[in-house]
Motif scaffolding. Structure first.
Motif, PDB file in Angstrom:
ATOM      1  N   ARG A  22     -11.689   4.526  -2.511  1.00 37.59           N
ATOM      2  CA  ARG A  22     -10.970   5.772  -2.281  1.00 37.59           C
ATOM      3  C   ARG A  22      -9.525   5.673  -2.772  1.00 37.59           C
ATOM      4  N   ASP A  23      -9.016   4.448  -2.857  1.00 41.65           N
ATOM      5  CA  ASP A  23      -7.722   4.143  -3.470  1.00 41.65           C
ATOM      6  C   ASP A  23      -7.931   2.983  -4.434  1.00 41.65           C
ATOM      7  N   ASP A  24      -6.964   2.774  -5.315  1.00 37.90           N
ATOM      8  CA  ASP A  24      -6.992   1.584  -6.153  1.00 37.90           C
ATOM      9  C   ASP A  24      -6.858   0.360  -5.234  1.00 37.90           C
ATOM     10  N   TRP A  25      -7.101  -0.827  -5.773  1.00 41.49           N
ATOM     11  CA  TRP A  25      -6.979  -2.023  -4.943  1.00 41.49           C
ATOM     12  C   TRP A  25      -5.707  -2.773  -5.308  1.00 41.49           C
ATOM     13  N   LEU A  26      -5.746  -3.608  -6.332  1.00 38.89           N
ATOM     14  CA  LEU A  26      -4.585  -4.428  -6.671  1.00 38.89           C
ATOM     15  C   LEU A  26      -3.343  -3.566  -6.894  1.00 38.89           C
ATOM     16  N   LYS A  27      -3.506  -2.429  -7.503  1.00 37.52           N
ATOM     17  CA  LYS A  27      -2.371  -1.565  -7.812  1.00 37.52           C
ATOM     18  C   LYS A  27      -2.325  -0.346  -6.902  1.00 37.52           C
ATOM     19  N   SER A  28      -2.772  -0.529  -5.676  1.00 40.13           N
ATOM     20  CA  SER A  28      -2.702   0.557  -4.704  1.00 40.13           C
ATOM     21  C   SER A  28      -1.256   0.978  -4.482  1.00 40.13           C
ATOM     22  N   HIS A  29      -1.055   2.274  -4.382  1.00 41.07           N
ATOM     23  CA  HIS A  29       0.297   2.784  -4.143  1.00 41.07           C
ATOM     24  C   HIS A  29       0.777   2.492  -2.727  1.00 41.07           C
ATOM     25  N   TRP A  30      -0.120   2.046  -1.841  1.00 42.69           N
ATOM     26  CA  TRP A  30       0.281   1.761  -0.457  1.00 42.69           C
ATOM     27  C   TRP A  30       0.570   0.283  -0.204  1.00 42.69           C
ATOM     28  N   ILE A  31       0.159  -0.600  -1.113  1.00 38.10           N
ATOM     29  CA  ILE A  31       0.311  -2.034  -0.860  1.00 38.10           C
ATOM     30  C   ILE A  31       1.660  -2.517  -1.383  1.00 38.10           C
ATOM     31  N   TRP A  32       2.371  -3.244  -0.535  1.00 30.57           N
ATOM     32  CA  TRP A  32       3.643  -3.860  -0.918  1.00 30.57           C
ATOM     33  C   TRP A  32       3.433  -5.362  -0.957  1.00 30.57           C
ATOM     34  N   TYR A  33       3.775  -5.977  -2.089  1.00 29.85           N
ATOM     35  CA  TYR A  33       3.635  -7.424  -2.246  1.00 29.85           C
ATOM     36  C   TYR A  33       5.000  -8.079  -2.077  1.00 29.85           C
ATOM     37  N   PRO A  34       5.198  -8.847  -1.004  1.00 25.77           N
ATOM     38  CA  PRO A  34       6.523  -9.436  -0.757  1.00 25.77           C
ATOM     39  C   PRO A  34       6.935 -10.486  -1.783  1.00 25.77           C
ATOM     40  N   THR A  35       5.959 -11.178  -2.401  1.00 25.67           N
ATOM     41  CA  THR A  35       6.269 -12.198  -3.403  1.00 25.67           C
ATOM     42  C   THR A  35       5.245 -12.123  -4.530  1.00 25.67           C
ATOM     43  N   VAL A  61     -12.525   7.574  -7.096  1.00 30.45           N
ATOM     44  CA  VAL A  61     -12.373   9.000  -6.820  1.00 30.45           C
ATOM     45  C   VAL A  61     -11.767   9.796  -7.964  1.00 30.45           C
ATOM     46  N   ASN A  62     -11.252   9.129  -9.004  1.00 34.35           N
ATOM     47  CA  ASN A  62     -10.710   9.890 -10.132  1.00 34.35           C
ATOM     48  C   ASN A  62     -10.663   9.038 -11.394  1.00 34.35           C
ATOM     49  N   PRO A  63     -10.496   9.673 -12.559  1.00 37.38           N
ATOM     50  CA  PRO A  63     -10.490   8.928 -13.823  1.00 37.38           C
ATOM     51  C   PRO A  63      -9.368   7.902 -13.936  1.00 37.38           C
ATOM     52  N   ALA A  64      -8.216   8.158 -13.294  1.00 39.42           N
ATOM     53  CA  ALA A  64      -7.107   7.202 -13.363  1.00 39.42           C
ATOM     54  C   ALA A  64      -7.497   5.870 -12.732  1.00 39.42           C
ATOM     55  N   TYR A  65      -8.186   5.927 -11.606  1.00 40.79           N
ATOM     56  CA  TYR A  65      -8.643   4.687 -10.968  1.00 40.79           C
ATOM     57  C   TYR A  65      -9.709   3.997 -11.806  1.00 40.79           C
ATOM     58  N   LYS A  66     -10.552   4.776 -12.461  1.00 42.79           N
ATOM     59  CA  LYS A  66     -11.569   4.172 -13.337  1.00 42.79           C
ATOM     60  C   LYS A  66     -10.895   3.366 -14.437  1.00 42.79           C
ATOM     61  N   ILE A 125       1.748   6.707  -7.979  1.00 43.42           N
ATOM     62  CA  ILE A 125       1.398   7.891  -7.195  1.00 43.42           C
ATOM     63  C   ILE A 125       0.770   8.968  -8.074  1.00 43.42           C
ATOM     64  N   ASP A 126       1.030   8.922  -9.397  1.00 42.29           N
ATOM     65  CA  ASP A 126       0.461   9.923 -10.292  1.00 42.29           C
ATOM     66  C   ASP A 126      -1.052   9.796 -10.419  1.00 42.29           C
ATOM     67  N   ALA A 127      -1.610   8.653  -9.966  1.00 41.71           N
ATOM     68  CA  ALA A 127      -3.059   8.450 -10.031  1.00 41.71           C
ATOM     69  C   ALA A 127      -3.776   8.903  -8.765  1.00 41.71           C
TER      70      ALA A 127
END
Length: 411
Positions: A145-158, A182-187, A317-319
């Motif tokens: 339902r969201d991207d994984w590695l490049k999810s807009h909600w995940i913050w990577y501290p290092t 859920v959309n072509p951008a994630y594909k 966020i555009d995805a």
């Protein structure tokens, strides 16, 4: 749990039977979540959808938290996100992986299932599904339902956290027989990260709306008040500030609007939001419904004249194509959207009855509010493209999923 993310798997379970698949839902016991929605659960129970529950070992299921409703404030929510980012990979739900795998294998040994479908986030679900596939040999679909590695909600501290998440994602993806997004951008994003030498079909299966929900919602809008509604919680960069400033500017341009406007929020406002409302002297026009269940949320959308969508500004966020976008389109009501050019704006342009404004452009949004207000006065508000909207019926979404499951079914 309540929330928009729950609706995709819940409605999928509801409609998969129409296409020859009998869903069995594996889920944790209720925990200390932000919100609960009994209407979604009861819908499945009334249909006889089987739900198998396990007791997980997560921060949300400890110290007597089970079945307790908890709504953390902004500080606590940010603290949880910070701790999660540093110490929990892939996420703070990973404590339910072991008991879920154990129960899934037991179920398969006694009943012989045909496929596994996991939905994420939480991404711990992917680890469960990958492990169950390894132990059973069942074909597997990952639904994102969201991207994984490049999810807009995940913050990577290092950088280490980013590399570690990448390793976790790569290991999981190797086990997939198919991926839905859920959309072509994630594909496009996932196709770039599928491990070398691995061939996995990636299908775009968008979010959707349930037509039965809108059939049950009878509009009771007021002829006296022009109503604008935002559906859903505000969190991170998704905030009401630009909308509130837009409304203030619209009233300054056309003072009579203040006596004819009902600005509505469902999902809950925070103290900071109320302070801004007071500062802008909008108390008289704002109604806060708080958190409401999905049935009431659809009813409030049906009652409104103009629907508001915002995504904020942050990387990737555009995805994003949020679930509420499709529920909005299912209503065929006009939509005002503060979103960047991208996946969401593309859907809105095809929908037709929508105004897309740059994320922080309050002045243009104020003009759009007045534009729709004048159309409302003339009883001439536009409707969205019904043919386009029907593409996102939950029934059609389930049919697409069933086709994907049929493709990987080895029986």
């Amino acid at each position: 749990m309540g929330g928009s993310g729950v609706q995709r798997p819940a409605k999928l379970a509801k409609y998969l039977r129409d296409f020859g698949w009998e869903p069995v839902v594996l889920a944790p016991e209720p925990g200390a979540y932000i919100s609960f929605d009994e209407t979604l659960l009861q819908e499945l129970l009334q249909l006889g959808i089987r739900i198998e529950r396990v007791q997980p070992d997560t921060p949300f299921h400890k110290s007597g938290a089970t079945k307790r409703k908890v709504a953390p404030g902004p500080f606590k929510e940010k603290l949880i996100k910070w701790v999660t980012s540093w110490f929990y990979l892939p996420d703070n739900k990973k404590g339910w992986v072991a008991p879920a795998v154990k129960r899934a294998v037991e179920l398969h040994q006694s009943e012989s299932f045909r496929a596994i479908l996991s939905t994420a986030p939480p991404y711990s679900n992917c680890l469960i599904a990958a492990s169950v596939k390894k132990k059973t040999g069942l074909p597997l679909v990952f639904d994102f339902r969201d991207d994984w590695l490049k999810s807009h909600w995940i913050w990577y501290p290092t950088k280490w956290h980013y590399r570690k998440m990448k390793e976790i994602e790569q290991d999981a993806l190797r086990s997939a027989d198919a991926i839905s997004v859920v959309n072509p951008a994630y594909k496009a994003s996932f196709l770039k990260r599928i491990p070398n030498g691995v061939k996995i079909p990636v299908e775009v299966i968008p979010n959707g709306f349930d037509p039965e929900d809108f059939k049950a919602a009878t509009p009771v809008g007021s002829d006296r008040m022009f109503s604008i509604i935002h559906s859903g919680r505000f969190y991170n960069v998704i905030q009401p500030d630009t909308l509130l400033h837009s409304v203030k500017q619209a009233i300054q341009i056309l003072p009579e609007l203040k006596n004819r406007l009902s600005l509505q929020f469902q999902g809950g406002l925070e103290k900071r939001h109320r302070a801004l409302i007071n500062e802008l002297k909008l108390e008289e026009v704002v109604t806060d419904f708080g958190y409401v269940d999905h049935r009431q949320a659809v009813q409030n959308i049906a009652n409104a004249d103009l629907l508001y969508l915002t995504l904020g500004e942050r990387p990737y966020i555009d995805a994003v194509t949020p679930g509420k976008l499709f529920e909005y389109m299912g209503s065929q009501k006009p939509i005002l959207a503060h979103v960047p050019q991208g996946a969401a704006s593309e859907y809105l342009s095809q929908y037709g009855a929508a105004s897309v404004v740059a994320p922080n452009d309050s002045a243009t949004a104020a003009e759009e509010i007045l534009f729709y207000f004048r159309l409302w006065q003339q009883n001439n508000l536009p409707e969205g493209d019904a043919v386009f909207s029907r593409r996102f019926s939950r029934l059609r979404i389930a049919e697409h999923f069933s086709s994907l499951l049929n493709q990987i079914d080895r029986h």
